[in-house]
Design a protein around this motif. Structure first.
Motif, PDB file in Angstrom:
ATOM      1  N   GLU A 170      -4.828  -8.519  -6.776  1.00 13.75           N
ATOM      2  CA  GLU A 170      -5.839  -7.885  -5.926  1.00 13.75           C
ATOM      3  C   GLU A 170      -5.344  -7.807  -4.485  1.00 13.75           C
ATOM      4  O   GLU A 170      -5.574  -6.823  -3.780  1.00 13.75           O
ATOM      5  N   ARG A 183      -2.546  -5.053  -4.208  1.00 13.09           N
ATOM      6  CA  ARG A 183      -3.139  -3.718  -4.346  1.00 13.09           C
ATOM      7  C   ARG A 183      -3.735  -3.249  -3.021  1.00 13.09           C
ATOM      8  O   ARG A 183      -3.703  -2.065  -2.697  1.00 13.09           O
ATOM      9  N   SER A 184      -4.272  -4.197  -2.255  1.00  8.58           N
ATOM     10  CA  SER A 184      -4.895  -3.828  -0.979  1.00  8.58           C
ATOM     11  C   SER A 184      -3.871  -3.357   0.040  1.00  8.58           C
ATOM     12  O   SER A 184      -4.222  -2.760   1.062  1.00  8.58           O
TER      13      SER A 184
END
Length: 225
Positions: free
Chosen positions: A201, A204-205
């Motif tokens: 996560e 991905r940011s």
């Protein structure tokens, strides 16, 4: 495994306080020579780097990833690096891949080894990310000439002679296309190998949008005219 003292790992860092110490720790298990370039981070990245075994080089202002790589490469060359690995700071790369890539250089099977997430990796690539990367590879004449599948992977291994002959002039993210263009005009032996990308996560940011990816190509084409 005996630590590889001839290789320097260059890690550009911008606001990676949450993960950079762990990334350095993982890399240091195989490569004791690590140069982290804090590119004007506004968080505690520099302090986190300073708590590790990595060499900390600081840009007083944010100059971009390309500029950070060039700073780190020059730093490593001054310290007699025989090989240089470029490695992302967000935890998406696996140091075991870097070890395999460096082996290609040591065994004189290549002068440049580029990582590809599209060659045999079992890790699924997010749809938008795949679209961005495929678009960049398709639209780039240099990528097509070298038959690359992943033109914007930040994991690379290069011999000293290559980086001595290559200067990154594009400070931002377009440096990746610039590197490919420089390689396409060279006579260096270039090998693309499969690597794993960890799509957490957090990582991905940090990804590029499709619009930004196309802008990278546009910026590069204008610069080369």
């Amino acid at each position: 495994m005996v630590a590889d003292t001839g290789t320097w790992v260059v890690i550009p860092v911008y606001n990676e306080e949450a993960v950079i110490a762990d990334v350095v720790s993982e890399v240091a298990a195989h490569f004791p020579n690590i140069a982290c370039i804090d590119d004007g981070s506004r968080d505690g990245s520099a302090d986190r780097i300073a708590s590790t075994s990595a060499h900390l080089i600081r840009h007083p202002i944010n100059l971009g990833q390309g500029a950070s790589l060039q700073t780190g490469i020059e730093y490593a060359l001054r310290r007699d690096a025989e090989r240089i690995v470029t490695f992302d700071a967000d935890g998406q790369h696996d140091v075991e891949d870097a070890v395999r890539m460096v082996e290609f250089l040591i065994r004189d099977r290549a002068d440049v080894v580029l990582g590809s997430r599209f060659l045999g990796s079992s890790e699924p690539v997010p749809v938008l990310k795949r679209l961005v990367l495929r678009t960049v590879a398709t639209l780039s004449p240099a990528s097509r000439k070298l038959k690359l599948t992943d033109a914007h992977n930040g994991l690379r291994a290069l011999n000293r002679a290559v980086v001595e002959d290559m200067r990154i002039s594009m400070n931002g993210m377009a440096h990746a296309s610039e590197i490919v263009a420089l390689l396409a005009r060279s006579s260096w032996r270039i090998q693309e190998v499969p690597v794993t990308i960890r799509y957490t996560e957090y990582s991905r940011s940090k990804g590029q949008s499709l619009f930004n990816g196309v802008n990278i190509l546009f910026d590069l084409s204008v610069r080369q005219r």
